[in-house]
Design an enzyme around this catalytic site. Structure first.
Site, PDB file in Angstrom:
ATOM      1  N   GLU A 195       0.835  -1.192   0.000  1.00  0.00           N
ATOM      2  CA  GLU A 195       0.000   0.000   0.000  1.00  0.00           C
ATOM      3  C   GLU A 195       0.877   1.253   0.000  1.00  0.00           C
ATOM      4  O   GLU A 195       1.950   1.258   0.616  1.00  0.00           O
ATOM      5  CB  GLU A 195      -0.927   0.012   1.221  1.00  0.00           C
ATOM      6  CG  GLU A 195      -1.899  -1.166   1.233  1.00  0.00           C
ATOM      7  CD  GLU A 195      -2.837  -1.133   2.431  1.00  0.00           C
ATOM      8  OE1 GLU A 195      -2.735  -0.183   3.252  1.00  0.00           O
ATOM      9  OE2 GLU A 195      -3.675  -2.044   2.555  1.00  0.00           O
TER      10      GLU A 195
ATOM     11  N   HIS B  93      -8.036   1.165   1.947  1.00  0.00           N
ATOM     12  CA  HIS B  93      -7.859   0.880   3.376  1.00  0.00           C
ATOM     13  C   HIS B  93      -8.679   1.854   4.227  1.00  0.00           C
ATOM     14  O   HIS B  93      -8.158   2.488   5.157  1.00  0.00           O
ATOM     15  CB  HIS B  93      -6.390   0.946   3.767  1.00  0.00           C
ATOM     16  CG  HIS B  93      -6.055   0.102   4.961  1.00  0.00           C
ATOM     17  ND1 HIS B  93      -4.861  -0.546   5.121  1.00  0.00           N
ATOM     18  CD2 HIS B  93      -6.783  -0.205   6.071  1.00  0.00           C
ATOM     19  CE1 HIS B  93      -4.840  -1.195   6.265  1.00  0.00           C
ATOM     20  NE2 HIS B  93      -6.009  -1.000   6.874  1.00  0.00           N
TER      21      HIS B  93
END
Length: 402
Positions: A259, A282
């Site tokens: 990420e 997220h």
């Protein structure tokens, strides 16, 4: 001045909580790599992070004076807990504050995927009107399989059942089934029977690639898959194959193996541009309500630790809280190796110094022990030096109580 470094933008309410306890806040908007973090921790007593910042043994060894780390999220796998414990650095998190937010996102995604909202939305944005019931289903009467029946899994179970879904679940531990949910003997049995599979396991290393080609092959043709837990749990390439082959009808992912560190950084995924896939950055716990609660909760835990040594709900230190007596002047906080005789040696040192013990409590967890001792007489510096010098001492902190 006691100082806290907050990374990754936890809610501003944390600043207010810290300020009320005399802790100065320093903020940095994104995550930091190891070298950057070591430099930023110079003169810092407390560190606040979210999910992106990795706090490994090298960082902790370089800044052993750090008192505690607050994870403004659920997971703490981004912190080397063993290294933190060896140095007497407490770690706190917010295990329940964003549970509802994650569950509501999962419920919304289950409905959207079942009704093929993502596909119809994509087509309509391209100017294609395709009013059809083909492949669209109600969730009522279908079976939701939950892998991981903790605080999020159980609440998802309750809400899904309220919508008329049948719920089955698997957890590595024996769990109390809520409502009419049924605990299954194996993860495989959940995968084979569920119309929708939602993953809610923790971030332990053993869960790496928990779901891959073998597991996707077990799932029903036309099933839906959700992962709102940890990115490394799922083999994304295997999921891509299952979706493109038509074996799975849709998927939703909120977490990914890799990420970006901060907003605006580029993101790529094999699942991008598939119109039967929901990708979110997220944000499972990213509602204003959840972030406020997390900011307040974690900051309060760290502030309590600073003020009185309370380790209630610490994830790595023995959990202790001691109410100060009206005559107590100081609190001696001793984190130590869990070996026999520590308490006796502590009390012998205090007795030899003529200290008047007003209250005392000890707890142990694994290889670590923690003693809180309140004294109602002035502290003898030589006695404190003796406690510091004990072979079992990991960290000694003295807190004035008035």
């Amino acid at each position: 001045m006691t100082r806290a470094l907050l990374l990754e933008n936890p809610h501003p309410v944390a600043d207010s909580v810290f300020a009320a306890h005399g802790i100065e806040v320093v903020r940095h908007s994104g995550a930091l790599d190891e070298d950057e973090l070591i430099g930023a921790l110079d003169g810092i007593d407390y560190l606040g992070i979210r999910s992106k910042t990795q706090v490994g043994a090298r960082v902790l060894a370089a800044r052993p004076g750090l008192r505690a780390i607050g994870a403004f999220c659920i997971g703490t796998n981004q912190v080397d807990l063993e290294a933190a414990t060896r140095l007497g650095i407490g770690v706190f998190n917010a295990p329940y504050s964003n549970t509802r937010s994650v569950v509501e996102l999962a419920i919304g995604e289950i409905i959207d995927l079942s009704r093929r909202v993502t596909v119809q939305n994509s087509r309509l944005h391209r100017g294609v009107w395709d009013k059809s019931a083909d492949g669209a289903h109600e969730v009522r009467g279908h079976t939701l399989g939950i892998i991981g029946y903790g605080s999020i899994g159980t609440q998802l179970s309750v809400l899904a059942e309220a919508m008329g879904m049948n719920v089955i679940f698997y957890d590595s531990a024996e769990r109390l089934a809520l409502g009419n949910a049924t605990q299954m003997p194996t993860m495989e049995s959940v995968l084979r029977e569920a119309d929708v599979v939602s993953i809610h396991v923790d971030g332990q290393e053993a869960n790496t690639n928990l779901i891959g080609r073998r597991e996707f092959a077990m799932m029903k043709t036309g099933a839906l898959f959700l992962n709102l837990s940890r990115g490394f749990i799922v083999d994304v390439d295997a999921l891509h194959e299952a979706l493109c082959s038509g074996h799975l009808a849709g998927a939703a992912l909120d977490v990914f193996p890799h990420e970006p560190k901060k907003n605006g950084d580029p993101f790529t995924s094999a699942l991008a541009l598939l119109d039967n896939v929901i990708l979110t950055p997220h944000i499972g716990g990213s509602t204003e309500e959840a972030q406020y609660d997390i900011g307040r909760f974690v900051a309060a835990k760290i502030s309590d630790y600073e003020a009185n040594g309370s380790t209630d709900m610490s994830v790595n230190l023995p959990n202790l809280a001691l109410a100060a007596g009206p005559g107590s002047l100081s609190r001696i906080r001793l984190i130590h190796s869990n070996v026999p005789g520590v308490l006796a040696r502590v009390n012998q040192v205090l007795a030899d110094a003529g200290a008047n013990v007003d209250g005392q409590i000890l707890s142990t967890a694994g290889a670590t022990g923690y003693v809180l001792t309140d004294v109602s007489s002035p502290l003898d510096e030589a006695a404190l030096a003796c406690l510091e010098a004990l072979d079992s001492t990991i960290r000694l902190i003295v807190t004035p109580l008035r």
